[in-house]
Design a protein around this motif. Structure first.
Motif, short mmCIF file in Angstrom:
data_model
loop_
_atom_site.label_atom_id
_atom_site.label_comp_id
_atom_site.label_asym_id
_atom_site.label_seq_id
_atom_site.Cartn_x
_atom_site.Cartn_y
_atom_site.Cartn_z
N ILE A 15 42.93 10.70 9.96
CA ILE A 15 44.17 10.05 9.50
C ILE A 15 44.02 9.58 8.05
CG2 ILE A 15 43.62 7.73 10.36
CD1 ILE A 15 46.63 7.52 11.09
N PHE A 16 42.84 9.15 7.67
CA PHE A 16 42.62 8.68 6.31
C PHE A 16 42.51 9.84 5.33
CE2 PHE A 16 41.28 5.26 9.08
CZ PHE A 16 41.99 4.21 8.56
N VAL A 17 41.94 10.95 5.78
CA VAL A 17 41.84 12.13 4.93
C VAL A 17 43.24 12.69 4.64
CG1 VAL A 17 41.00 14.52 4.80
CG2 VAL A 17 39.51 12.72 5.71
N VAL A 18 44.02 12.89 5.68
CA VAL A 18 45.36 13.46 5.52
C VAL A 18 46.23 12.53 4.68
CG1 VAL A 18 47.47 14.10 6.76
CG2 VAL A 18 45.24 14.82 7.63
N SER A 19 46.22 11.25 5.02
CA SER A 19 47.01 10.28 4.27
C SER A 19 46.54 10.19 2.82
CB SER A 19 46.90 8.91 4.95
OG SER A 19 47.52 7.92 4.18
N GLY A 20 45.23 10.19 2.61
CA GLY A 20 44.68 10.12 1.26
C GLY A 20 45.11 11.28 0.40
N VAL A 21 45.07 12.50 0.96
CA VAL A 21 45.49 13.69 0.21
C VAL A 21 46.97 13.58 -0.17
CG1 VAL A 21 45.92 16.18 0.40
CG2 VAL A 21 43.73 15.24 1.14
N ARG A 22 47.80 13.22 0.82
CA ARG A 22 49.24 13.11 0.55
C ARG A 22 49.54 12.10 -0.56
NH1 ARG A 22 51.27 13.04 6.75
NH2 ARG A 22 51.20 15.28 7.06
N ILE A 23 48.86 10.97 -0.51
CA ILE A 23 49.15 9.92 -1.48
C ILE A 23 48.56 10.23 -2.85
CG2 ILE A 23 48.87 7.46 -2.00
CD1 ILE A 23 49.01 7.00 1.07
N VAL A 24 47.39 10.86 -2.91
CA VAL A 24 46.83 11.26 -4.20
C VAL A 24 47.79 12.24 -4.89
CG1 VAL A 24 45.01 12.66 -5.27
CG2 VAL A 24 44.39 10.82 -3.72
N LEU A 25 48.37 13.16 -4.11
CA LEU A 25 49.29 14.14 -4.68
C LEU A 25 50.66 13.53 -5.02
CD1 LEU A 25 48.46 17.19 -2.39
CD2 LEU A 25 47.70 16.77 -4.73
N THR A 58 48.35 3.63 -10.41
CA THR A 58 46.93 3.96 -10.52
C THR A 58 46.14 3.34 -9.37
OG1 THR A 58 47.16 4.03 -12.92
CG2 THR A 58 44.92 3.89 -12.05
N LEU A 59 46.45 2.10 -9.02
CA LEU A 59 45.74 1.45 -7.91
C LEU A 59 46.03 2.15 -6.58
CD1 LEU A 59 46.16 -2.31 -8.89
CD2 LEU A 59 44.09 -0.91 -9.03
N VAL A 60 47.25 2.61 -6.39
CA VAL A 60 47.60 3.36 -5.18
C VAL A 60 46.79 4.65 -5.13
CG1 VAL A 60 49.44 4.72 -4.09
CG2 VAL A 60 49.88 2.39 -4.82
N ARG A 61 46.72 5.33 -6.25
CA ARG A 61 45.96 6.60 -6.31
C ARG A 61 44.46 6.36 -6.07
NH1 ARG A 61 48.13 10.77 -10.58
NH2 ARG A 61 48.68 12.23 -8.97
N LEU A 62 43.91 5.30 -6.66
CA LEU A 62 42.49 4.98 -6.46
C LEU A 62 42.21 4.65 -4.99
CD1 LEU A 62 41.66 2.79 -9.58
CD2 LEU A 62 40.67 5.00 -8.98
N LYS A 63 43.09 3.88 -4.39
CA LYS A 63 42.92 3.53 -2.98
C LYS A 63 43.00 4.77 -2.10
CE LYS A 63 44.74 1.71 1.08
NZ LYS A 63 44.53 2.76 2.06
N ALA A 64 43.94 5.65 -2.41
CA ALA A 64 44.08 6.89 -1.64
C ALA A 64 42.84 7.77 -1.80
CB ALA A 64 45.34 7.63 -2.07
N GLY A 65 42.32 7.84 -3.01
CA GLY A 65 41.10 8.62 -3.24
C GLY A 65 39.91 8.04 -2.49
N THR A 66 39.83 6.72 -2.46
CA THR A 66 38.77 6.05 -1.71
C THR A 66 38.92 6.34 -0.22
OG1 THR A 66 38.71 4.30 -3.35
CG2 THR A 66 37.69 3.82 -1.23
#
Length: 180
Positions: A15-25, A58-66
């Motif tokens: 769930i974190f991988v899928v969500s992270g990819v979506r939010i980074v993009l 930027t913080l949203v993207r960093l959190k998603a990448g993490t």
């Protein structure tokens, strides 16, 4: 138990991988909700170091990448305990910012309350994963038992030294009594 742990970690991390990819993009989809937290955290980051990013996007993207990286680590069984701890720490502000059901009413409140409770369940799973030693003794147990073993070893060494000193005293006394 290993297949269960492996499967559970993969399911939890997914769930974190899928969500992270979506939010980074597409970080803009979460920026508005994140502002509830980033507006408070941003000024603190600027005081700590002005070079640190403090804008919501930027913080949203960093959190998603993490989340993406920690989710991959958890799912693949690498550094599972630290990865789960990072995901748990990241989930708290996400839950508070994304699902403030206490400020809503009607069907919207019920929907956000459900998501809030789902995230609490995920948090519980992450805390279990962060504490899971995979059947091996944890560091607290190993440390306390290492101390106990050291203390037993020292007591044994002291008893042996006393015994040997006593034998040496007797030998020395017997040697003094011998005619020389």
């Amino acid at each position: 138990m290993k297949p269960v742990r492996t499967t559970a970690r993969a399911m939890l991390g997914a769930i974190f991988v899928v969500s992270g990819v979506r939010i980074v993009l597409n970080p803009d989809s979460k920026v508005e909700a994140a502002k509830r937290v980033t507006d408070r955290v941003g000024p603190m980051l600027e005081r700590v170091d002005p070079r640190l990013p403090s804008d919501a996007r930027t913080l949203v993207r960093l959190k998603a990448g993490t989340d993406l990286i920690a989710g991959l680590l958890l799912a693949t069984g690498r550094f599972t305990r630290p990865a789960a701890a990072v995901l748990a720490a990241n989930l708290v502000p996400t839950t508070v910012a994304g699902h403030p059901f206490w400020t809503m009413s009607g069907p919207e409140r019920a929907q956000h309350e459900g998501h809030f409770l789902k995230n609490l369940g995920l948090l519980g799973g992450l805390l279990l994963a962060a504490a899971d030693t995979q059947g091996k003794p944890g560091i607290g147990y190993r440390t306390s038992h290492a101390v106990e073993r050291s203390q037993r070893s020292m007591r044994r060494a002291v008893r042996t030294a006393r015994r040997e000193a006593k034998i040496a005293r007797r030998s020395a006394a017997a040697a003094r009594r011998l005619p020389g």
